[in-house]
Scaffold this motif. Structure first.
Motif, PDB file in Angstrom:
ATOM      1  N   GLU A 230     -25.436   6.988 -21.590  1.00 15.06           N
ATOM      2  CA  GLU A 230     -24.822   8.253 -22.008  1.00 15.06           C
ATOM      3  C   GLU A 230     -23.392   8.375 -21.479  1.00 15.06           C
ATOM      4  O   GLU A 230     -22.484   8.813 -22.192  1.00 15.06           O
ATOM      5  CB  GLU A 230     -25.665   9.437 -21.533  1.00 15.06           C
ATOM      6  CG  GLU A 230     -25.152  10.784 -22.030  1.00 15.06           C
ATOM      7  CD  GLU A 230     -26.112  11.927 -21.778  1.00 15.06           C
ATOM      8  OE1 GLU A 230     -25.687  13.088 -21.894  1.00 15.06           O
ATOM      9  OE2 GLU A 230     -27.294  11.657 -21.458  1.00 15.06           O
ATOM     10  N   ILE A 231     -23.172   7.982 -20.229  1.00 14.76           N
ATOM     11  CA  ILE A 231     -21.828   8.012 -19.654  1.00 14.76           C
ATOM     12  C   ILE A 231     -20.906   7.086 -20.435  1.00 14.76           C
ATOM     13  O   ILE A 231     -19.743   7.416 -20.715  1.00 14.76           O
ATOM     14  CB  ILE A 231     -21.862   7.600 -18.166  1.00 14.76           C
ATOM     15  CG1 ILE A 231     -22.734   8.556 -17.350  1.00 14.76           C
ATOM     16  CG2 ILE A 231     -20.448   7.544 -17.602  1.00 14.76           C
ATOM     17  CD1 ILE A 231     -22.310  10.001 -17.394  1.00 14.76           C
ATOM     18  N   THR A 232     -21.413   5.922 -20.815  1.00 15.70           N
ATOM     19  CA  THR A 232     -20.616   4.967 -21.585  1.00 15.70           C
ATOM     20  C   THR A 232     -20.194   5.562 -22.918  1.00 15.70           C
ATOM     21  O   THR A 232     -19.020   5.448 -23.324  1.00 15.70           O
ATOM     22  CB  THR A 232     -21.419   3.677 -21.829  1.00 15.70           C
ATOM     23  OG1 THR A 232     -21.726   3.080 -20.563  1.00 15.70           O
ATOM     24  CG2 THR A 232     -20.621   2.691 -22.670  1.00 15.70           C
ATOM     25  N   ARG A 233     -21.117   6.217 -23.609  1.00 14.51           N
ATOM     26  CA  ARG A 233     -20.789   6.801 -24.919  1.00 14.51           C
ATOM     27  C   ARG A 233     -19.796   7.955 -24.781  1.00 14.51           C
ATOM     28  O   ARG A 233     -18.904   8.113 -25.623  1.00 14.51           O
ATOM     29  CB  ARG A 233     -22.054   7.264 -25.631  1.00 14.51           C
ATOM     30  CG  ARG A 233     -22.900   6.089 -26.142  1.00 14.51           C
ATOM     31  CD  ARG A 233     -24.052   6.519 -27.013  1.00 14.51           C
ATOM     32  NE  ARG A 233     -25.106   7.147 -26.239  1.00 14.51           N
ATOM     33  CZ  ARG A 233     -25.385   8.442 -26.264  1.00 14.51           C
ATOM     34  NH1 ARG A 233     -24.662   9.269 -27.014  1.00 14.51           N
ATOM     35  NH2 ARG A 233     -26.365   8.938 -25.522  1.00 14.51           N
ATOM     36  N   LEU A 234     -19.938   8.758 -23.736  1.00 16.21           N
ATOM     37  CA  LEU A 234     -18.985   9.835 -23.480  1.00 16.21           C
ATOM     38  C   LEU A 234     -17.586   9.272 -23.258  1.00 16.21           C
ATOM     39  O   LEU A 234     -16.603   9.746 -23.857  1.00 16.21           O
ATOM     40  CB  LEU A 234     -19.433  10.638 -22.250  1.00 16.21           C
ATOM     41  CG  LEU A 234     -18.427  11.633 -21.662  1.00 16.21           C
ATOM     42  CD1 LEU A 234     -18.103  12.728 -22.670  1.00 16.21           C
ATOM     43  CD2 LEU A 234     -18.961  12.235 -20.362  1.00 16.21           C
ATOM     44  N   SER A 239     -12.011   8.024 -24.933  1.00 15.67           N
ATOM     45  CA  SER A 239     -10.940   7.026 -25.015  1.00 15.67           C
ATOM     46  C   SER A 239     -10.496   6.824 -26.452  1.00 15.67           C
ATOM     47  O   SER A 239      -9.336   6.482 -26.707  1.00 15.67           O
ATOM     48  CB  SER A 239     -11.398   5.691 -24.414  1.00 15.67           C
ATOM     49  OG  SER A 239     -12.405   5.086 -25.195  1.00 15.67           O
ATOM     50  N   GLY A 240     -11.417   7.040 -27.403  1.00 17.48           N
ATOM     51  CA  GLY A 240     -11.039   6.952 -28.803  1.00 17.48           C
ATOM     52  C   GLY A 240     -10.083   8.056 -29.228  1.00 17.48           C
ATOM     53  O   GLY A 240      -9.336   7.904 -30.202  1.00 17.48           O
ATOM     54  N   LEU A 241     -10.100   9.171 -28.487  1.00 19.66           N
ATOM     55  CA  LEU A 241      -9.134  10.248 -28.733  1.00 19.66           C
ATOM     56  C   LEU A 241      -7.839   9.948 -27.985  1.00 19.66           C
ATOM     57  O   LEU A 241      -6.761   9.887 -28.563  1.00 19.66           O
ATOM     58  CB  LEU A 241      -9.709  11.593 -28.271  1.00 19.66           C
ATOM     59  CG  LEU A 241     -11.040  12.031 -28.906  1.00 19.66           C
ATOM     60  CD1 LEU A 241     -11.494  13.351 -28.312  1.00 19.66           C
ATOM     61  CD2 LEU A 241     -10.920  12.149 -30.422  1.00 19.66           C
ATOM     62  N   ASN A 242      -7.966   9.785 -26.670  1.00 19.66           N
ATOM     63  CA  ASN A 242      -6.818   9.468 -25.826  1.00 19.66           C
ATOM     64  C   ASN A 242      -7.339   9.059 -24.453  1.00 19.66           C
ATOM     65  O   ASN A 242      -7.948   9.873 -23.749  1.00 19.66           O
ATOM     66  CB  ASN A 242      -5.876  10.670 -25.697  1.00 19.66           C
ATOM     67  CG  ASN A 242      -4.569  10.324 -25.017  1.00 19.66           C
ATOM     68  OD1 ASN A 242      -4.506   9.416 -24.200  1.00 19.66           O
ATOM     69  ND2 ASN A 242      -3.522  11.060 -25.336  1.00 19.66           N
ATOM     70  N   ALA A 243      -7.112   7.834 -24.062  1.00 17.47           N
ATOM     71  CA  ALA A 243      -7.628   7.320 -22.796  1.00 17.47           C
ATOM     72  C   ALA A 243      -7.009   8.004 -21.584  1.00 17.47           C
ATOM     73  O   ALA A 243      -7.469   7.803 -20.455  1.00 17.47           O
ATOM     74  CB  ALA A 243      -7.400   5.812 -22.709  1.00 17.47           C
ATOM     75  N   ARG A 276     -14.297   4.615 -15.897  1.00 17.42           N
ATOM     76  CA  ARG A 276     -12.973   4.032 -15.650  1.00 17.42           C
ATOM     77  C   ARG A 276     -12.736   2.739 -16.441  1.00 17.42           C
ATOM     78  O   ARG A 276     -11.607   2.278 -16.536  1.00 17.42           O
ATOM     79  CB  ARG A 276     -12.783   3.785 -14.148  1.00 17.42           C
ATOM     80  CG  ARG A 276     -12.610   5.090 -13.371  1.00 17.42           C
ATOM     81  CD  ARG A 276     -12.541   4.868 -11.881  1.00 17.42           C
ATOM     82  NE  ARG A 276     -11.277   4.276 -11.459  1.00 17.42           N
ATOM     83  CZ  ARG A 276     -10.971   4.016 -10.194  1.00 17.42           C
ATOM     84  NH1 ARG A 276     -11.851   4.277  -9.243  1.00 17.42           N
ATOM     85  NH2 ARG A 276      -9.805   3.484  -9.886  1.00 17.42           N
ATOM     86  N   ARG A 277     -13.770   2.191 -17.019  1.00 17.51           N
ATOM     87  CA  ARG A 277     -13.578   1.028 -17.891  1.00 17.51           C
ATOM     88  C   ARG A 277     -12.893   1.440 -19.197  1.00 17.51           C
ATOM     89  O   ARG A 277     -12.304   0.605 -19.886  1.00 17.51           O
ATOM     90  CB  ARG A 277     -14.923   0.381 -18.205  1.00 17.51           C
ATOM     91  CG  ARG A 277     -15.643  -0.177 -16.977  1.00 17.51           C
ATOM     92  CD  ARG A 277     -17.075  -0.566 -17.313  1.00 17.51           C
ATOM     93  NE  ARG A 277     -17.842  -0.865 -16.100  1.00 17.51           N
ATOM     94  CZ  ARG A 277     -19.171  -0.929 -16.059  1.00 17.51           C
ATOM     95  NH1 ARG A 277     -19.878  -0.721 -17.175  1.00 17.51           N
ATOM     96  NH2 ARG A 277     -19.783  -1.188 -14.931  1.00 17.51           N
ATOM     97  N   VAL A 282     -10.295   9.320 -13.821  1.00 18.79           N
ATOM     98  CA  VAL A 282     -11.653   9.820 -13.675  1.00 18.79           C
ATOM     99  C   VAL A 282     -11.845  10.310 -12.241  1.00 18.79           C
ATOM    100  O   VAL A 282     -11.505   9.603 -11.283  1.00 18.79           O
ATOM    101  CB  VAL A 282     -12.703   8.735 -14.002  1.00 18.79           C
ATOM    102  CG1 VAL A 282     -14.109   9.330 -13.952  1.00 18.79           C
ATOM    103  CG2 VAL A 282     -12.433   8.119 -15.377  1.00 18.79           C
ATOM    104  N   TYR A 283     -12.408  11.504 -12.092  1.00 19.01           N
ATOM    105  CA  TYR A 283     -12.540  12.142 -10.782  1.00 19.01           C
ATOM    106  C   TYR A 283     -13.986  12.568 -10.533  1.00 19.01           C
ATOM    107  O   TYR A 283     -14.782  12.705 -11.467  1.00 19.01           O
ATOM    108  CB  TYR A 283     -11.630  13.364 -10.698  1.00 19.01           C
ATOM    109  CG  TYR A 283     -10.170  13.054 -10.949  1.00 19.01           C
ATOM    110  CD1 TYR A 283      -9.372  12.534  -9.942  1.00 19.01           C
ATOM    111  CD2 TYR A 283      -9.600  13.265 -12.210  1.00 19.01           C
ATOM    112  CE1 TYR A 283      -8.033  12.235 -10.165  1.00 19.01           C
ATOM    113  CE2 TYR A 283      -8.264  12.973 -12.443  1.00 19.01           C
ATOM    114  CZ  TYR A 283      -7.491  12.458 -11.423  1.00 19.01           C
ATOM    115  OH  TYR A 283      -6.172  12.161 -11.646  1.00 19.01           O
ATOM    116  N   ILE A 284     -14.290  12.802  -9.262  1.00 17.45           N
ATOM    117  CA  ILE A 284     -15.584  13.350  -8.861  1.00 17.45           C
ATOM    118  C   ILE A 284     -15.340  14.658  -8.126  1.00 17.45           C
ATOM    119  O   ILE A 284     -14.548  14.705  -7.177  1.00 17.45           O
ATOM    120  CB  ILE A 284     -16.361  12.380  -7.956  1.00 17.45           C
ATOM    121  CG1 ILE A 284     -16.706  11.099  -8.718  1.00 17.45           C
ATOM    122  CG2 ILE A 284     -17.645  13.031  -7.445  1.00 17.45           C
ATOM    123  CD1 ILE A 284     -17.367  10.033  -7.849  1.00 17.45           C
ATOM    124  N   GLY A 285     -16.022  15.715  -8.566  1.00 19.42           N
ATOM    125  CA  GLY A 285     -15.891  17.025  -7.933  1.00 19.42           C
ATOM    126  C   GLY A 285     -17.175  17.451  -7.238  1.00 19.42           C
ATOM    127  O   GLY A 285     -18.257  16.886  -7.475  1.00 19.42           O
TER     128      GLY A 285
END
Length: 333
Positions: A230-234, A239-243, A276-277, A282-285
């Motif tokens: 699921e994370i990969t698809r998100l 990234s397909g919009l703007n990485a 991040r691939r 990418v951040y963690i909150g």
């Protein structure tokens, strides 16, 4: 105070057809919509929460969270009551899902409050409509945002993105930045956990990022929306919009109607590694111990914005580029 809703039509027998969000509630006279704040009074649909503020504060802009929009600055944040989703893990359920005391603040008063912060020496860049769902405060946000723009202030929406296309496009000319919650990347999660749908939220992101600065937040709920696939698809979709769209993974803690254990640190770090691939930022909150909130140059890795909680030390990028390698950094300063 009440104000007539902007986006609705009048149906037969006094029914009001609300067009603000994808629920498209058909509201009979004397009744309210799913959001609890749109009421049909004799065939006219009113926003009962117009100007009714449940809380306001001068917040660090990183708290929204926005990490690439005026980092280290402050923003006057206002919220109301009501929401058009029913997330079982809601962090602000007292104002989003239940009755809560409010104070009336007119659009002019809100703008003046922000200007007063600037006059007192605070680095207040504008107004953030947050805490509860700002699109359920649509009429007030629209009126206030127009006044704020005239006063030279920025407007920020912190939203679940569950809004119809026409209202979204109508307000976007007055919005400078949005943090949009993409609560999961499956329809099943949205239906079972939030009483909503994913596709309208995706559409909001796909429209908004072309008009204003956008960052995305996903609260990783233990065992429900935190799987690698699921994370990969998100990440692939973003990234397909703007990485360069920043993605924030936020740590879940038990709240409201959900008592699952907090998101494991290992899960958060794995999600960041996967995303991040595909994505540059990418951040963690909600997990300061992981030290995953600093902004690094995606090309050479140099630390540009060092964050400790909501304290930010700006080490770069001067002129919008990395001082180490000259890479262009996607940031508004």
């Amino acid at each position: 105070m009440k104000r007539e809703v902007i986006f609705y039509t009048k149906g037969e027998q006094g029914v009001a057809n609300c067009k603000v969000c994808p629920r498209l509630c058909n509201i009979k006279p004397g009744q309210r919509g799913f959001c609890r704040v749109r009421e049909n009074r004799d065939g006219v649909l009113y926003a009962t929460n117009y100007g009714e503020c449940s809380s306001y504060a001068l917040d660090p802009i990183e708290k929204k969270p926005l990490y690439h929009f005026y980092p280290g600055q402050y923003i006057l944040s206002l919220g109301t009551v009501g929401c058009n989703l029913r997330c079982g893990f809601c962090q602000n359920w007292q104002i989003a899902q239940e009755e809560s005391p409010t104070t009336y603040i007119s659009p002019r008063q809100a703008v003046d409050l922000a200007l007063q912060q600037k006059a007192r020496g605070y680095s207040c860049v504008g107004l953030a409509y947050t805490y509860s769902e700002p699109f359920m405060w649509y009429e007030y946000v629209y009126d206030t945002a127009k006044l704020a723009r005239e006063a030279g202030l920025k407007n920020v929406l912190v939203t679940n993105g569950y809004v119809s296309e026409e209202p979204l496009k109508e307000i976007l000319p007055y919005i400078d930045a949005m943090n949009i919650d993409v609560k999961a990347f499956t329809e099943d999660f949205y239906r079972s956990t939030c009483a909503g749908r994913l596709e309208p939220v995706k559409r909001t992101v796909e429209i908004a990022y072309r008009h204003c600065h956008v960052e995305i937040t996903t609260l990783l709920v233990t065992g429900l929306n935190d799987g690698p696939e699921e994370i990969t698809r998100l990440a692939e979709w973003l990234s397909g919009l703007n990485a360069e769209i920043p993605l924030h993974f936020s740590r879940y803690f038990p709240n409201y109607k959900m008592d699952l254990p907090p998101t494991p640190e290992k899960t958060l770090l794995q999600a960041r590694e996967i995303a991040r691939r595909q994505l540059r930022y990418v951040y963690i909150g909600n997990a300061p111990q992981l030290k995953a909130s600093g902004t690094h140059c995606p090309e050479c890795g140099q630390l540009l914005l060092d964050r400790a909680g909501y304290q930010v030390k700006v080490l770069g990028p001067a002129g919008g580029t990395c001082p180490g390698c000259g890479e262009k950094i996607a940031i508004v300063m």
